[in-house]
Design an enzyme around this catalytic site. Structure first.
Site, PDB file in Angstrom:
ATOM      1  N   ILE A 157      -0.442  26.698  30.009  1.00  0.00           N
ATOM      2  CA  ILE A 157      -0.326  25.447  29.245  1.00  0.00           C
ATOM      3  C   ILE A 157       0.597  25.652  28.045  1.00  0.00           C
ATOM      4  O   ILE A 157       1.468  24.812  27.778  1.00  0.00           O
ATOM      5  CB  ILE A 157      -1.728  24.936  28.840  1.00  0.00           C
ATOM      6  CG1 ILE A 157      -2.500  24.507  30.101  1.00  0.00           C
ATOM      7  CG2 ILE A 157      -1.620  23.784  27.840  1.00  0.00           C
ATOM      8  CD1 ILE A 157      -3.964  24.174  29.881  1.00  0.00           C
TER       9      ILE A 157
ATOM     10  N   ILE B  49      -5.250  21.330  21.486  1.00  0.00           N
ATOM     11  CA  ILE B  49      -5.628  20.839  22.825  1.00  0.00           C
ATOM     12  C   ILE B  49      -6.427  21.937  23.547  1.00  0.00           C
ATOM     13  O   ILE B  49      -6.597  21.889  24.758  1.00  0.00           O
ATOM     14  CB  ILE B  49      -4.411  20.398  23.687  1.00  0.00           C
ATOM     15  CG1 ILE B  49      -3.316  21.468  23.702  1.00  0.00           C
ATOM     16  CG2 ILE B  49      -3.822  19.101  23.189  1.00  0.00           C
ATOM     17  CD1 ILE B  49      -3.489  22.577  24.675  1.00  0.00           C
ATOM     18  N   ALA B  50      -6.917  22.936  22.774  1.00  0.00           N
ATOM     19  CA  ALA B  50      -7.605  24.091  23.372  1.00  0.00           C
ATOM     20  C   ALA B  50      -9.112  23.836  23.427  1.00  0.00           C
ATOM     21  O   ALA B  50      -9.624  23.249  24.394  1.00  0.00           O
ATOM     22  CB  ALA B  50      -7.268  25.336  22.566  1.00  0.00           C
ATOM     23  N   ARG B  51      -9.807  24.259  22.394  1.00  0.00           N
ATOM     24  CA  ARG B  51     -11.249  24.039  22.265  1.00  0.00           C
ATOM     25  C   ARG B  51     -11.562  23.875  20.785  1.00  0.00           C
ATOM     26  O   ARG B  51     -10.918  24.521  19.933  1.00  0.00           O
ATOM     27  CB  ARG B  51     -12.043  25.260  22.785  1.00  0.00           C
ATOM     28  CG  ARG B  51     -12.110  25.392  24.290  1.00  0.00           C
ATOM     29  CD  ARG B  51     -12.972  24.294  24.923  1.00  0.00           C
ATOM     30  NE  ARG B  51     -13.079  24.440  26.365  1.00  0.00           N
ATOM     31  CZ  ARG B  51     -12.299  23.799  27.245  1.00  0.00           C
ATOM     32  NH1 ARG B  51     -11.356  22.980  26.838  1.00  0.00           N
ATOM     33  NH2 ARG B  51     -12.487  23.968  28.545  1.00  0.00           N
TER      34      ARG B  51
ATOM     35  N   GLU C 132     -18.269  18.255  20.293  1.00  0.00           N
ATOM     36  CA  GLU C 132     -17.949  17.076  21.088  1.00  0.00           C
ATOM     37  C   GLU C 132     -19.030  16.820  22.147  1.00  0.00           C
ATOM     38  O   GLU C 132     -19.643  17.780  22.626  1.00  0.00           O
ATOM     39  CB  GLU C 132     -16.568  17.239  21.743  1.00  0.00           C
ATOM     40  CG  GLU C 132     -16.455  18.420  22.670  1.00  0.00           C
ATOM     41  CD  GLU C 132     -15.035  18.576  23.228  1.00  0.00           C
ATOM     42  OE1 GLU C 132     -14.069  18.602  22.447  1.00  0.00           O
ATOM     43  OE2 GLU C 132     -14.920  18.670  24.458  1.00  0.00           O
TER      44      GLU C 132
ATOM     45  N   HIS D 192     -11.013  14.385  23.820  1.00  0.00           N
ATOM     46  CA  HIS D 192     -10.898  15.438  24.844  1.00  0.00           C
ATOM     47  C   HIS D 192     -10.526  14.826  26.197  1.00  0.00           C
ATOM     48  O   HIS D 192     -11.326  14.815  27.137  1.00  0.00           O
ATOM     49  CB  HIS D 192     -12.200  16.251  24.964  1.00  0.00           C
ATOM     50  CG  HIS D 192     -11.981  17.542  25.746  1.00  0.00           C
ATOM     51  ND1 HIS D 192     -12.797  18.631  25.633  1.00  0.00           N
ATOM     52  CD2 HIS D 192     -11.018  17.895  26.639  1.00  0.00           C
ATOM     53  CE1 HIS D 192     -12.364  19.601  26.429  1.00  0.00           C
ATOM     54  NE2 HIS D 192     -11.275  19.161  27.053  1.00  0.00           N
TER      55      HIS D 192
HETATM   56  C1  8YV Z   1     -11.616  18.912  31.181  1.00  0.00           C
HETATM   57  C2  8YV Z   1     -10.636  20.949  30.038  1.00  0.00           C
HETATM   58  O1  8YV Z   1     -11.686  17.734  30.438  1.00  0.00           O
HETATM   59  O2  8YV Z   1      -9.730  21.997  31.906  1.00  0.00           O
HETATM   60  C3  8YV Z   1     -10.303  22.137  30.844  1.00  0.00           C
HETATM   61  O3  8YV Z   1     -10.609  23.256  30.401  1.00  0.00           O
HETATM   62  O4  8YV Z   1     -10.995  21.053  28.921  1.00  0.00           O
HETATM   63  C4  8YV Z   1     -10.448  19.607  30.617  1.00  0.00           C
HETATM   64  O5  8YV Z   1      -9.483  19.587  31.584  1.00  0.00           O
HETATM   65  C5  8YV Z   1     -12.923  19.534  31.195  1.00  0.00           C
HETATM   66  O6  8YV Z   1     -12.988  20.675  31.961  1.00  0.00           O
HETATM   67  C6  8YV Z   1     -13.953  18.569  31.723  1.00  0.00           C
HETATM   68  O7  8YV Z   1     -15.115  18.831  31.116  1.00  0.00           O
END
Ligand code: 8YV
Length: 313
Positions: free
Chosen positions: A155, A230-232, A261, A279
């Site tokens: 990514i 856009i990670a965590r 979240e 998210h």
């Molecule tokens: C999803 C994500 O929203 O792929 C990931 O790691 O954070 C997102 O694509 C998530 O997995 C759904 O809960």
């Protein structure tokens, strides 16, 4: 006999229909008394379907004595107790690649929204400010700015590839320098933040990255700097992030992910210098369909005794 599959989170309708045609499905997500439901079916369950947000805990894994595979929708698997799965000989699969473009697009969208003040601009038209106050205050160019990417995996690289033609200078931070990458490697994340105008977090979640975007990192980015995540939510010290945005010691932020979240800290709501998103970077019909299909295809490979498509253990 159709194998018994426990669904913690359903797939997209097409793929959920495929599951129902092929397996005996047990919908834990729909059960009122989840503990009783699980106790009643636990011995039969051979596979679990979940997603990156819901994951599966060690306690749940250990209640399923015949579980052989956890097929998860999402590239991140920090919510899955992979160690517990491996200990019990349970395979885990995720959904890399199919979501890379959408997630990278969202990083760029947040980057532009924050730096070009898109949300403020939208309000400026709607609330009559344009008529009453004249032209909106000027923003800053993207071209020529320095962008540091924390976590140059699939990514992170897709984000870099999108930003390159926009004329920014790129650097990255991560555990190791990558020999096949032309961008400048900066092993010290605080130093990268001090260098950068914008820092984008694109690393995996989990214990190893918890709080790496510390107060020091955010303050090093500084009053003109922006942080995009856009990670965590777990990768950033969220209390420090709120403090810095309030104090102006960090200029601005664009966030797709939050610590608790879907409950985002209410302090974010009154901050004018942050763009919030629920998210949803992978949340397109196309990508969620492809993720769901990969979940189904991994299960099919498993039950056919074929190699898994995207195993993580
Ligand atoms: C999803 C994500 O929203 O792929 C990931 O790691 O954070 C997102 O694509 C998530 O997995 C759904 O809960």
């Amino acid at each position: 006999m159709k194998p018994d599959v426990l669904v913690l989170v359903p797939l997209r309708p097409d793929q959920q229909a495929q599951l129902e045609a092929t397996y005996t499905i047990h919908r834990l997500d729909q059960a009122d008394d989840k503990a009783a439901f699980l106790a009643a079916v636990s011995d039969k369950i051979l596979a679990v379907v979940t997603n990156g947000g819901r994951g599966i805990s060690r306690a749940e894994v250990e209640k399923l004595p015949n579980l052989k595979i956890v097929s998860s929708s999402g590239v991140g698997y920090d919510a899955i107790d992979v160690e517990a799965c491996s200990e019990h000989g349970i395979k885990v699969t995720n959904t890399p690649d199919v979501l890379t473009d959408d997630v990278a697009d969202m990083a760029v969208a947040l980057f532009l929204a924050v730096r070009r003040e898109m949300i403020k601009g939208d309000a400026y038209v709607r609330d009559g400010s344009w008529v009453n106050k004249g032209a909106m205050p000027l923003t800053r160019s993207i071209r020529g700015k320095k962008v540091g990417i924390a976590g140059l995996g699939r990514i992170g690289k897709a984000i870099a590839a999108r930003l390159e033609p926009m004329g920014v200078e790129l650097a990255y931070n991560g555990r190791h320098e990558q020999s096949d990458v032309a961008y400048h490697y900066m092993g010290d994340i605080v130093a990268m933040a001090a260098w950068a105008d914008v820092l984008i977090a694109a690393m995996p979640g989990g214990a190893s990255t918890e709080g790496v975007i510390s107060r020091d990192v955010l303050e090093a980015l500084g009053p003109e700097g922006s942080f995009i995540n856009i990670a965590r939510g777990s990768v950033v010290d969220e209390a420090a992030l709120i403090d810095c945005l309030k104090a102006g010691s960090l200029g601005s932020a664009g966030l797709d992910v939050f610590l608790n979240e879907p409950k985002s800290d209410p302090a974010f709501n009154s901050l004018p210098n942050v763009v919030l998103h629920p998210h949803n970077a992978s949340g397109t019909i196309e990508t969620r369909g492809a993720m769901s299909q990969l979940v189904v295809d991994n299960l099919a490979a498993h039950f056919a005794g074929k190699p898994l498509l995207t195993p993580i253990n």
